[in-house]
Motif scaffolding. Structure first.
Motif, PDB file in Angstrom:
ATOM      1  N   UNK A   1       3.507  -6.297   4.986  1.00 27.60           N
ATOM      2  CA  UNK A   1       3.216  -5.541   6.194  1.00 27.60           C
ATOM      3  C   UNK A   1       3.847  -4.170   6.146  1.00 27.60           C
ATOM      4  N   UNK A   2       5.106  -4.106   5.719  1.00 29.47           N
ATOM      5  CA  UNK A   2       5.763  -2.796   5.762  1.00 29.47           C
ATOM      6  C   UNK A   2       5.127  -1.822   4.795  1.00 29.47           C
ATOM      7  N   UNK A   3       4.423  -2.340   3.770  1.00 31.64           N
ATOM      8  CA  UNK A   3       3.778  -1.445   2.820  1.00 31.64           C
ATOM      9  C   UNK A   3       2.528  -0.771   3.377  1.00 31.64           C
ATOM     10  N   UNK A   4       1.890  -1.394   4.387  1.00 32.07           N
ATOM     11  CA  UNK A   4       0.623  -0.814   4.850  1.00 32.07           C
ATOM     12  C   UNK A   4       0.625  -0.393   6.313  1.00 32.07           C
ATOM     13  N   UNK A   5       1.697  -0.670   7.036  1.00 32.73           N
ATOM     14  CA  UNK A   5       1.600  -0.517   8.486  1.00 32.73           C
ATOM     15  C   UNK A   5       2.030   0.871   8.976  1.00 32.73           C
ATOM     16  N   UNK A   6       2.577   1.671   8.079  1.00 34.05           N
ATOM     17  CA  UNK A   6       2.865   3.054   8.452  1.00 34.05           C
ATOM     18  C   UNK A   6       4.309   3.329   8.802  1.00 34.05           C
ATOM     19  N   UNK A   7       4.991   2.392   9.449  1.00 38.51           N
ATOM     20  CA  UNK A   7       6.413   2.512   9.752  1.00 38.51           C
ATOM     21  C   UNK A   7       6.781   3.757  10.545  1.00 38.51           C
ATOM     22  N   UNK A   8       6.124   3.948  11.673  1.00 41.94           N
ATOM     23  CA  UNK A   8       6.493   5.016  12.594  1.00 41.94           C
ATOM     24  C   UNK A   8       7.005   4.353  13.875  1.00 41.94           C
ATOM     25  N   UNK A   9       8.249   4.678  14.270  1.00 39.24           N
ATOM     26  CA  UNK A   9       8.788   4.011  15.464  1.00 39.24           C
ATOM     27  C   UNK A   9       8.181   4.566  16.745  1.00 39.24           C
ATOM     28  N   UNK A  10       7.021   4.039  17.134  1.00 37.58           N
ATOM     29  CA  UNK A  10       6.379   4.470  18.378  1.00 37.58           C
ATOM     30  C   UNK A  10       5.761   3.221  19.017  1.00 37.58           C
ATOM     31  N   UNK A  11       5.474   3.342  20.301  1.00 44.48           N
ATOM     32  CA  UNK A  11       4.808   2.219  20.956  1.00 44.48           C
ATOM     33  C   UNK A  11       3.306   2.396  20.755  1.00 44.48           C
ATOM     34  N   UNK A  12       2.654   1.471  20.029  1.00 37.70           N
ATOM     35  CA  UNK A  12       1.249   1.685  19.670  1.00 37.70           C
ATOM     36  C   UNK A  12       0.334   1.575  20.876  1.00 37.70           C
ATOM     37  N   UNK A  13      -0.757   2.347  20.835  1.00 39.68           N
ATOM     38  CA  UNK A  13      -1.779   2.288  21.889  1.00 39.68           C
ATOM     39  C   UNK A  13      -3.123   1.862  21.307  1.00 39.68           C
ATOM     40  N   UNK A  14      -3.286   1.997  20.019  1.00 37.14           N
ATOM     41  CA  UNK A  14      -4.578   1.716  19.385  1.00 37.14           C
ATOM     42  C   UNK A  14      -4.316   0.942  18.099  1.00 37.14           C
ATOM     43  N   UNK A  15      -5.332   0.173  17.651  1.00 43.68           N
ATOM     44  CA  UNK A  15      -5.120  -0.579  16.408  1.00 43.68           C
ATOM     45  C   UNK A  15      -5.081   0.346  15.192  1.00 43.68           C
ATOM     46  N   UNK A  16      -5.434   1.626  15.391  1.00 48.60           N
ATOM     47  CA  UNK A  16      -5.353   2.562  14.268  1.00 48.60           C
ATOM     48  C   UNK A  16      -4.049   3.331  14.258  1.00 48.60           C
TER      49      UNK A  16
END
Lengths: 321, 253
Positions: free
Chosen positions: A249-264
């Motif tokens: 997961x950590x390899x593809x998920x982007x690793x930006x500490x934000x609260x997501x709003x969209x699946x992208x």
């Protein structure tokens, strides 16, 4: 007569030696059985102790519900990581559950014995692939696919479904993480659901078929209701695997500490946070304790889910009996 | 019984599990509205023959069937026949009851619902009627919506009888339907079966000779996958024609 020698004192001694030995063996097995519980407790308490510095400095609610992650300024909000974990897990489940259920139903109820014997080992093989391989595959295949095909396609409907908004020019996103994770947990879910279906007695299926029901009616009304509690258990087991999965997961998920709003959106799940940062930047005050608190949070989430599933199952089972 | 056409008939029926032959060239008739009992030592093919009569044999791994089974003159193995229709025409009582995971009411209504009868009123009526026929109504009328698994095993078997009758079959197939029951429950089932033969053709597999003597109108004796002797019960029991039948009836094997 020598035939009565069984009741002589000597044999009484032998018996008591045997029963002592039996008691010893019993204690030994008890100790081994208690070991896992001891381990769980010791891990929990170690994490608890190590998180104390930050728990003293900040109230728990502020940590769990805070959305700012700025360790240099002493702001430690876990909400981005907690919500990242939940988003990725939910996306993975939404993709994996229907596919796994239908596969397990097909294998157990429709496929011939030969086909079952062919496909089952292949599924088990999937479960044995190291997670870093899945991660590489995600980076090479899934990421670009999300970036070039899925995101442009789904974002057409973003005005109806805001969670499809294309916010991220790269493919490193919750969807990519969820897809990789779905593939990873599928073999487990299928294997357990299949075993659960196999426990439904053949006579029950025959009872339904004998009334002129079709295969599908038999599955829907006889097999599924009988198996439902086990199926729920298999899904929750898959879910807790998904919560804790780290590497791929950590390899593809982007690793930006934000609260997501969209699946992208990119996200930063708890396991990725811990794995990426533990052992680095330890000079920042309380950083170490913050990561321990993150671990504790993850552990409590997984344990809570499992506890919930056990209690639900027990409830369902009791209701049926 | 002269003058009545056979309800079921097999012609040169053979069945195989893989390379093992379980039935060899079986040609029998099963008379209408009588109790036919298939008897014989274990492993003789009784249950396999029964499974051929509602195409349950097809559920077995590697099973293969040759020959014909005629239901009112129509071959149920013909490719144009819908297997669910065949099974709807024959109710099955298994060795032990398998209530479906739903309420008592829904168990009986199940067969009706899957065959598209939905009206609440008709369902209520049918459920009551068939529970009465099965001799269970008085015991369950106040708890129709409790799970069927709460019933005793003897009650469950009668529930399975009611469930099977509700789809209005013409034939009742029973694979040792009393073998898992206590004597009182077994007697219950036997009494129902005797009542039911007025309207249904009943085929039972049994390894209990005494039960066969009590119930059978027509007897088929099997040994090693073959039918050794078949005929009206009094004839087979009192004047067996074949040496093997005589040996079996006198308890030699």
């Amino acid at each position: 007569m020598s035939g009565f020698s069984l009741s002589t004192p000597q044999s009484a001694v032998t018996r008591s030696y045997r029963s002592q030995f039996d008691r010893l063996i019993r204690r030994m097995f008890w100790a081994f059985s208690a070991l896992p519980l001891f381990l769980a407790v010791s891990i929990l308490s170690a994490l608890w102790v190590k998180s104390q510095p930050i728990l003293v400095a900040h109230p728990l609610a502020e940590l769990l519900l805070g959305s700012a992650w700025k360790p240099q300024r002493g702001e430690f909000g876990f909400l981005p990581f907690i919500s990242g974990t939940i988003w990725v897990t939910v996306v993975a489940l939404v993709i994996a559950v229907p596919v796994c259920l239908l596969t397990a139903i097909y294998l157990s109820e429709y496929a011939s014995g030969r086909l079952q014997r062919l496909i089952k080992p292949l599924l088990d093989l999937l479960a044995a692939i190291p997670s870093v391989i899945y991660g590489v595959w995600g980076v090479l295949v899934i990421g670009p696919w999300v970036q070039h095909s899925i995101a442009p396609f789904l974002s057409q409907w973003s005005h109806i479904f805001p969670i499809f908004t294309a916010t991220n020019p790269t493919g490193y996103s919750i969807l990519a993480g969820g897809m990789v994770l779905a593939v990873m947990i599928a073999p487990f879910m299928i294997a357990i659901a299949y075993e659960v279906f196999q426990t439904v007695p053949l006579g029950l299926r025959q009872a339904s078929l004998a009334l002129g029901a079709t295969r599908w009616q038999t599955v829907k009304y006889a097999v599924l209701p009988k198996a439902i509690s086990g199926i729920v258990a298999s899904l929750i087991l898959g879910c807790s695997r998904a919560l804790g999965e780290t590497m791929a997961v950590l390899m593809v998920v982007g690793n930006v500490p934000q609260i997501p709003r969209s699946i992208f959106d990119a996200a930063y799940p708890l396991p990725a946070l811990i794995a990426n940062n533990y052992g680095e930047m330890m000079s920042i005050p309380l950083y170490d304790a913050a990561l321990m608190t993150a671990s504790l949070t993850l552990l409590v989430m997984v344990l809570g889910l499992n506890l919930f599933s056990i209690l639900t199952l027990r409830h369902v089972l009791r209701e049926k009996k | 019984m002269s003058g009545t056409l056979p309800h079921l008939e097999t012609q040169n029926l053979s069945a195989y599990y893989g390379t093992t032959q379980a039935l060899e060239d079986v040609s029998i008739v099963i008379p209408r509205h009588q109790i036919t009992m298939i008897i014989g030592p274990s492993g003789c093919g009784k249950t396999t023959l029964l499974k051929c009569l509602n195409r349950f044999i097809e559920l077995e791994e590697n099973a293969r069937v040759e020959g014909k089974v005629l239901l009112d003159g129509e071959n149920i193995y013909s490719p144009t026949v819908d297997v669910t229709e065949v099974r709807k025409k024959s109710g099955l009582l298994a060795q032990r009851p398998y209530p479906l995971p739903m309420s008592i009411f829904d168990n009986v209504a199940y067969g009706l619902r899957i065959h598209r009868l939905r009206s609440r009123h008709e369902l209520n009526q049918a459920v009551q009627q068939y529970l009465q026929v099965a001799g269970l109504w008085e015991e369950v009328k106040d708890r129709l919506h409790c799970p069927a698994s709460q019933l005793s095993i003897g009650q469950q078997q009668r529930l399975c009888l009611a469930r099977g009758l509700a789809v209005e079959p013409e034939i009742i197939l029973g694979d040792e339907p009393t073998s898992a029951l206590d004597p009182v429950s077994a007697q219950h089932i036997e009494r129902r079966l005797i009542e039911l033969k007025e309207r249904y053709t009943i085929v039972l597999v049994s390894h209990i000779l005494r039960q066969a003597r009590r119930l059978a109108d027509y007897v088929i004796f099997m040994y090693m996958g073959k039918v050794i002797e078949a005929g009206p019960a009094h004839q087979v029991f009192n004047y067996p024609q074949h040496e093997r039948t005589r040996a079996y009836l006198s308890g030699e094997f």
